[in-house]
Enzyme design. Sequence first.
Site, short mmCIF file in Angstrom:
data_model
loop_
_atom_site.label_atom_id
_atom_site.label_comp_id
_atom_site.label_asym_id
_atom_site.label_seq_id
_atom_site.Cartn_x
_atom_site.Cartn_y
_atom_site.Cartn_z
N HIS A 137 16.41 12.02 64.71
CA HIS A 137 15.19 11.29 65.03
C HIS A 137 14.99 11.12 66.53
O HIS A 137 15.91 11.34 67.32
CB HIS A 137 15.19 9.92 64.35
CG HIS A 137 16.43 9.12 64.59
ND1 HIS A 137 17.50 9.12 63.71
CD2 HIS A 137 16.79 8.30 65.61
CE1 HIS A 137 18.46 8.34 64.18
NE2 HIS A 137 18.06 7.83 65.34
N ASP A 153 24.82 12.43 66.62
CA ASP A 153 24.55 11.19 65.89
C ASP A 153 23.53 11.44 64.79
O ASP A 153 22.52 12.11 65.00
CB ASP A 153 24.01 10.13 66.86
CG ASP A 153 23.78 8.79 66.17
OD1 ASP A 153 24.77 8.08 65.94
OD2 ASP A 153 22.62 8.48 65.86
N GLU A 177 29.26 13.14 64.00
CA GLU A 177 29.61 11.75 63.67
C GLU A 177 29.10 11.43 62.28
O GLU A 177 27.96 11.75 61.93
CB GLU A 177 28.98 10.80 64.69
CG GLU A 177 29.15 9.32 64.36
CD GLU A 177 28.01 8.73 63.54
OE1 GLU A 177 28.22 7.65 62.95
OE2 GLU A 177 26.93 9.32 63.48
#
Length: 431
Positions: free
Chosen positions: A92, A273, A314
């Site tokens: 995002h 992430d 992650e």
Amino acid sequence: MCDGDFCLGPMLNAYPDSLGGTLKGCISFLEQPEMKDVFSSFYILPSLFNTDLDRGFSVIDYRLNDLLAEQTDLDALRSMGIDLKLDFVLNHASVLSEQFQDILKNGEQSLYRDFFIDWNRFWAGHGTMTEEGYIRPDPELLQNMFFRKPGLPILMVQFPDGSNVPYWNTFYQEVVYSHVDAQDFMAITHGKYAPAVRLASLVNAAVEQGKWPEQTELGQLEVYRGAVVDFMERNRRYLGQMDLNIRSPLVWEFYKNTLQTLAGYGAKIVRLDAFAYAPKEPGARNFLNDPGTWELLGKVTDLAKPLGITLLPEIHASYAEGTYRTIAEKGYMVYDFFLPGLLLDALERRSGEVLVQWIREICERKMLTVNMLGCHDGIPLLDLKGLLPEERIQSLIDTVVSRGGYVKDLHGAKKRILSSKCHVLQCTGRR
């Protein structure tokens, strides 16, 4: 641990604004005689970039935050022989990003119209259109979906032509209605000042109470409702993190440019992430989609290798799920969240039996791992399911909370948790 051209030893994990106030302050700390050769690498958390929410993980763009860092700071770390680990959020970007702001400005004509996931285009032919203007997917297609918040992960965005378009929004969102004054409504009341003053007062009171414009009680001024609601909706603003559409060539251009930017900063390791949420398709899981997740990582790896970047995917998942093993078997370094909880368990029970068992597994499987003692968004204890019995995990949760600490939900926010039912007393910080 060695990988390619670099070896990992102790890694400093810090926000520049929390350690020294700026990156220069961090460097001053590392330059102290006592810190010589202590750390071989530095994980600089993403407030380094231009961000808005989520303690840095809602990225507007990957340029340096001028209040915290300059390129000369990064060069200084490089000259000290300290490798950099930086974040790249694959799933995002911020509503305030150039791409999403272009959508708000130009609507259907925006170059970035499909840079983010249009919910209705994604689910076309796979659900029923609601009165609110979004498709509700067929129930059987939602069975394997994992949503981070109640309801469907949608942010309704108004285009310049007045149409409302739902965009996929896995994480944080906020719709902001600004306060108004009488002059904002003078055109609506045809130049009559007293009704405009009254309308502004009623609307501002509703905004203060967190009501939507259509919920505003207008009393004898009801005749103006349509125009008032239209004005408020046209001028609403948004905060949040909008999911990227990895089917768009522009997203892959963005991925490539971002990795080049991070490499230019001196990043040797890039932590990916929320990567596991990026691959999506109707009827499949929207978290750790198989094979979509691995196809995504493979393509990103192809972009990263020529830049000398090692990727660090992650993920928050319980030990019992075995995701950490899958990542290792796919050839990636493992960044899991088991160590902090295992250390707390060992200290509280005065026994390192489970901790040693976990370490032996890493060694026997020859897994390349990056382990951390601290987590920026709460101590991850629910990840230990499968390593520790439920009652021991709950005991650790109770201990941490009783001492004023935070516990991170497995896929959720940093919380104070009363019991395994996850009753929340307080919720702050990142996801």
